[in-house]
Design a protein around this motif. Structure first.
Motif, PDB file in Angstrom:
ATOM      1  N   ASP A  58      21.113  95.567  -4.499  1.00 58.24           N
ATOM      2  CA  ASP A  58      19.759  96.045  -4.784  1.00 58.24           C
ATOM      3  C   ASP A  58      19.773  97.486  -5.304  1.00 58.24           C
ATOM      4  OD1 ASP A  58      18.566  93.635  -4.062  1.00 58.24           O
ATOM      5  OD2 ASP A  58      18.347  94.248  -1.968  1.00 58.24           O
ATOM      6  N   GLN A  59      20.617  98.318  -4.723  1.00 59.13           N
ATOM      7  CA  GLN A  59      20.716  99.696  -5.187  1.00 59.13           C
ATOM      8  C   GLN A  59      21.311  99.772  -6.591  1.00 59.13           C
ATOM      9  OE1 GLN A  59      22.202 102.731  -2.540  1.00 59.13           O
ATOM     10  NE2 GLN A  59      21.446 101.630  -0.745  1.00 59.13           N
ATOM     11  N   TYR A  64      20.425 100.935 -12.334  1.00 59.83           N
ATOM     12  CA  TYR A  64      20.496 100.515 -13.738  1.00 59.83           C
ATOM     13  C   TYR A  64      19.102 100.485 -14.371  1.00 59.83           C
ATOM     14  CZ  TYR A  64      25.459  99.358 -14.160  1.00 59.83           C
ATOM     15  OH  TYR A  64      26.822  99.430 -14.275  1.00 59.83           O
ATOM     16  N   GLU A  65      18.120  99.972 -13.637  1.00 58.38           N
ATOM     17  CA  GLU A  65      16.753  99.935 -14.159  1.00 58.38           C
ATOM     18  C   GLU A  65      16.261 101.335 -14.502  1.00 58.38           C
ATOM     19  OE1 GLU A  65      15.576  95.961 -11.585  1.00 58.38           O
ATOM     20  OE2 GLU A  65      14.801  97.912 -10.950  1.00 58.38           O
ATOM     21  N   LEU A  93      17.677  92.330 -13.810  1.00 60.85           N
ATOM     22  CA  LEU A  93      17.027  93.628 -13.990  1.00 60.85           C
ATOM     23  C   LEU A  93      15.542  93.466 -14.307  1.00 60.85           C
ATOM     24  CD1 LEU A  93      19.747  95.440 -16.112  1.00 60.85           C
ATOM     25  CD2 LEU A  93      19.213  95.824 -13.695  1.00 60.85           C
ATOM     26  N   ASN A  94      14.743  94.335 -13.725  1.00 58.99           N
ATOM     27  CA  ASN A  94      13.310  94.373 -13.980  1.00 58.99           C
ATOM     28  C   ASN A  94      13.045  95.537 -14.934  1.00 58.99           C
ATOM     29  OD1 ASN A  94      10.563  94.062 -13.895  1.00 58.99           O
ATOM     30  ND2 ASN A  94      10.339  95.011 -11.886  1.00 58.99           N
ATOM     31  N   ARG A  97       9.461  95.230 -21.138  1.00 56.41           N
ATOM     32  CA  ARG A  97       9.778  94.250 -22.186  1.00 56.41           C
ATOM     33  C   ARG A  97      10.412  94.902 -23.410  1.00 56.41           C
ATOM     34  NH1 ARG A  97       9.593  89.512 -24.253  1.00 56.41           N
ATOM     35  NH2 ARG A  97       8.504  88.908 -26.154  1.00 56.41           N
ATOM     36  N   ASP A  98       9.907  96.049 -23.818  1.00 57.70           N
ATOM     37  CA  ASP A  98      10.452  96.700 -25.006  1.00 57.70           C
ATOM     38  C   ASP A  98      11.880  97.191 -24.795  1.00 57.70           C
ATOM     39  OD1 ASP A  98       8.302  96.232 -26.700  1.00 57.70           O
ATOM     40  OD2 ASP A  98       7.273  98.071 -26.120  1.00 57.70           O
ATOM     41  N   VAL A  99      12.202  97.646 -23.608  1.00 57.38           N
ATOM     42  CA  VAL A  99      13.586  98.068 -23.320  1.00 57.38           C
ATOM     43  C   VAL A  99      14.491  96.839 -23.366  1.00 57.38           C
ATOM     44  CG1 VAL A  99      15.127  99.059 -21.581  1.00 57.38           C
ATOM     45  CG2 VAL A  99      12.879 100.097 -21.996  1.00 57.38           C
ATOM     46  N   GLN A 100      14.046  95.762 -22.755  1.00 59.60           N
ATOM     47  CA  GLN A 100      14.829  94.520 -22.781  1.00 59.60           C
ATOM     48  C   GLN A 100      15.035  94.046 -24.222  1.00 59.60           C
ATOM     49  OE1 GLN A 100      13.057  91.324 -20.564  1.00 59.60           O
ATOM     50  NE2 GLN A 100      14.623  89.868 -21.164  1.00 59.60           N
ATOM     51  N   MET A 101      13.993  94.081 -25.031  1.00 61.48           N
ATOM     52  CA  MET A 101      14.097  93.629 -26.419  1.00 61.48           C
ATOM     53  C   MET A 101      15.042  94.523 -27.226  1.00 61.48           C
ATOM     54  SD  MET A 101      10.116  92.522 -27.128  1.00 61.48           S
ATOM     55  CE  MET A 101      10.325  92.641 -28.885  1.00 61.48           C
TER      56      MET A 101
END
Length: 113
Positions: A58-59, A64-65, A93-94, A97-101
């Motif tokens: 979890d940490q 990373y997030e 990872l949560n 959306r734009d970072v993921q894209m």
């Protein structure tokens, strides 16, 4: 809003309004730690408890997030994120959306990770 920038897709995705997401050119250049305790700099995490034990899943995800969302420097990515670990945890990872894209646009293998 899309901003033209030098990425493989030619589009910058915002991490926050007015600030493009930072994406490493290759996953191999991400040679961050895979064990131990990592303390993030204040520019990436503003709360007093900025230490993350990478043994705790979890940490690791929380660190990373924060790094992927808050960084303005590829050097942060190189020193704090590990490419193999990123591939392993990508789907957990949560991220905005734009970072993921932005990341999946440059590193297509993350889509199927």
């Amino acid at each position: 809003m899309q901003v033209v920038c030098p990425t493989s897709t030619g589009v910058a995705y915002p991490a926050r309004p007015g600030r493009p997401a930072v994406v490493a050119r290759t996953l191999a250049e991400l040679r961050g730690p895979t064990r131990g305790v990592v303390e993030l700099p204040v520019r990436l995490m503003w709360c007093p408890d900025r230490a993350f034990d990478l043994r705790d899943p979890d940490q690791l995800l929380w660190m990373y997030e924060n790094v992927l969302r808050e960084t303005t420097s590829v050097d942060d990515l190189r020193h704090l994120v590990n490419g193999r670990t990123l591939c392993r945890v990508w789907r957990l990872l949560n991220l905005p959306r734009d970072v993921q894209m932005a990341w999946e646009g440059r590193h297509r293998g993350l889509r199927s990770a």
